[in-house]
Design an enzyme around this catalytic site. Structure first.
Site, PDB file in Angstrom:
ATOM      1  N   GLY A   1     -35.606 -41.201 -80.158  1.00 34.11           N
ATOM      2  CA  GLY A   1     -36.277 -40.051 -79.967  1.00 34.11           C
ATOM      3  C   GLY A   1     -36.512 -39.219 -81.028  1.00 34.11           C
TER       4      GLY A   1
ATOM      5  N   GLY B   1     -37.087 -48.473 -81.432  1.00 35.28           N
ATOM      6  CA  GLY B   1     -36.460 -49.584 -81.381  1.00 35.28           C
ATOM      7  C   GLY B   1     -37.199 -50.923 -81.594  1.00 35.28           C
TER       8      GLY B   1
ATOM      9  N   ARG C   1     -24.979 -48.050 -86.949  1.00 28.40           N
ATOM     10  CA  ARG C   1     -24.581 -46.654 -87.032  1.00 28.40           C
ATOM     11  C   ARG C   1     -23.405 -46.034 -87.648  1.00 28.40           C
ATOM     12  NH1 ARG C   1     -27.430 -44.878 -81.195  1.00 28.40           N
ATOM     13  NH2 ARG C   1     -29.645 -45.032 -81.817  1.00 28.40           N
TER      14      ARG C   1
ATOM     15  N   LYS D   1     -48.185 -48.481 -73.969  1.00 27.31           N
ATOM     16  CA  LYS D   1     -48.794 -47.497 -73.168  1.00 27.31           C
ATOM     17  C   LYS D   1     -49.264 -46.252 -73.884  1.00 27.31           C
ATOM     18  CE  LYS D   1     -47.014 -48.573 -68.734  1.00 27.31           C
ATOM     19  NZ  LYS D   1     -46.187 -48.015 -67.387  1.00 27.31           N
TER      20      LYS D   1
END
Length: 398
Positions: A378, A355, A37, A198
């Site tokens: 996110g 990720g 980053r 999920k």
């Protein structure tokens, strides 16, 4: 022309340029263990300093919840930043007030200063107008180079952009352009590969994608929920049985939108959830009642590869199996390597993020050949869900 204001239209010479960056990097004993980053912000910082601007870096680290937590100081980032920039980097013990103002007053054109963790102040996450004004007083121009934080309407990501001339940094610009090419104005056909454990964590993502793409590959544990909804017995596999109706609604929306859903036709199963456990491939209508699905099978791999062959644009989020464990990584690795080869040969624009996705592409040796890989987490997911990101919307051209 991009829909967002970028550094191309910013006059930075002699100006105090507040640059919001992502320095929320992995550390061990206060030592940076992954500088990915930090490297991402170098083009923006170097451009600002070479053009004679004062580069003043704003960032958060961890979740101190408005308290000054010494272990969450950004000070350990300074030596890494200095090495990568090849020049001194000053540090201020606060991001507002006298400490910050004094450090900025000592700067010359072309200098770099890192301010302390913005989240040491409660006003950051609350986007408090008083805190926003305190930040804005320190600069003449605002540049946002932290797409990963753009889904938060915080003081340093959204509020300040309403008080100063605001522009997208080069990392932010690259991310926005890649995502626009992938979903907003893509070359068709577009295929999405979505995996993970999920369905419940990706309902909004799936609902949005089936209205945007031409084909959707569903893999990982979430595929079991869809197979179960279609009446297949998935044995002891991870499966959200209670979401059968949700899965059927997503399938119906896809049919109405002309989006082809590609589910596994066979699967690799095992009787123990562990690496190198004895395994075997079965058709999805023959899964043993005492076994669990841990990867897509060989026929499914070929179906995914054929679907990728038919596409001009690929969006990928999530692995197709339990890729952390051999041999249940084969489906993900094979699909990733195939997509990388198609991209390398000029047949495919490929954008991936998340990720687990990045880890899987790195494991496959495919990451370098993808057109763009987002590390934004996110924010990347919310963009794919079709949500407006506050830190992005304030950068749009008026």
């Amino acid at each position: 022309m991009t829909a967002f204001r970028t550094l191309d239209s910013a006059e930075v010479k002699g100006k105090r340029v507040l640059i919001r960056v992502d320095l929320n990097v992995p550390m061990n004993d206060r030592v940076v263990t992954d500088d990915t980053r930090i490297r991402a912000i170098l083009p923006t910082v170097n451009e600002v300093t070479k053009k004679g601007g004062k580069a003043i870096l704003l960032a958060h680290f961890g979740r101190p919840k408005g308290e000054r937590v010494p272990d969450m100081s950004l000070a350990p980032v300074v030596p890494v930043l200095q090495t990568l920039l090849g020049k001194p980097v000053a540090f201020a013990n606060d991001c507002i007030g006298n400490d910050a103002a004094s450090a900025i007053a000592r700067m010359s054109d072309g200098d770099v200063l890192l301010l302390e963790n913005t989240r040491f102040h409660k006003g950051e996450e609350k986007n408090d107008p008083i805190f926003v004004s305190a930040l804005a007083e320190l600069g003449d121009i605002y540049v946002d180079d932290a797409f990963s934080a753009a889904h938060r309407a915080h003081a340093s990501t959204e509020g300040i952009a309403r008080q100063l001339p605001a522009f997208a940094g080069r990392s932010m610009q690259s991310e926005l352009e890649a995502l626009e090419k992938a979903l907003t104005a893509p070359r068709r056909p577009v295929i999405a590969v979505v995996g993970g454990a999920k369905v419940s964590s990706k309902i909004e993502l799936l609902n949005n994608l089936v209205t945007k793409v031409d084909a959707l590959v569903i893999g990982g544990g979430m595929a079991n929920t869809f197979l179960n909804a279609q009446g297949y017995n998935v044995g002891k596999s991870l499966c959200e049985h209670e979401l059968a109706d949700t899965a059927r609604r997503i399938l119906a929306t896809a049919a109405d939108s002309g989006c082809a859903i590609i589910l596994p036709v066979d699967a690799v199963v095992a009787w123990r959830f562990e690496a190198r456990a004895p395994s075997q491939a079965y058709a999805v209508d023959s899964i043993p009642a005492d076994a669990m699905i841990l990867d897509i099978g060989p026929h499914s791999i070929e179906r995914v590869k054929s679907a990728i062959d038919d596409a001009a644009t690929l969006v990928w989020n999530g692995p197709l199996g339990a890729f952390e464990m051999e041999p249940f990584d084969r489906g993900t690795l094979a699909a990733a390597q195939h997509a990388a080869a198609r991209t390398r040969d000029g047949h495919l624009l490929s954008v991936a993020g998340g990720g687990d996705t990045v880890a899987a592409l790195n494991a496959a040796g495919a990451a370098d050949d993808f057109s763009y890989i987002s590390t934004a987490g996110g924010a990347f997911l919310e963009w794919l869900e079709g949500k407006q990101l506050p830190g992005v919307e304030v950068l749009r051209r008026g």
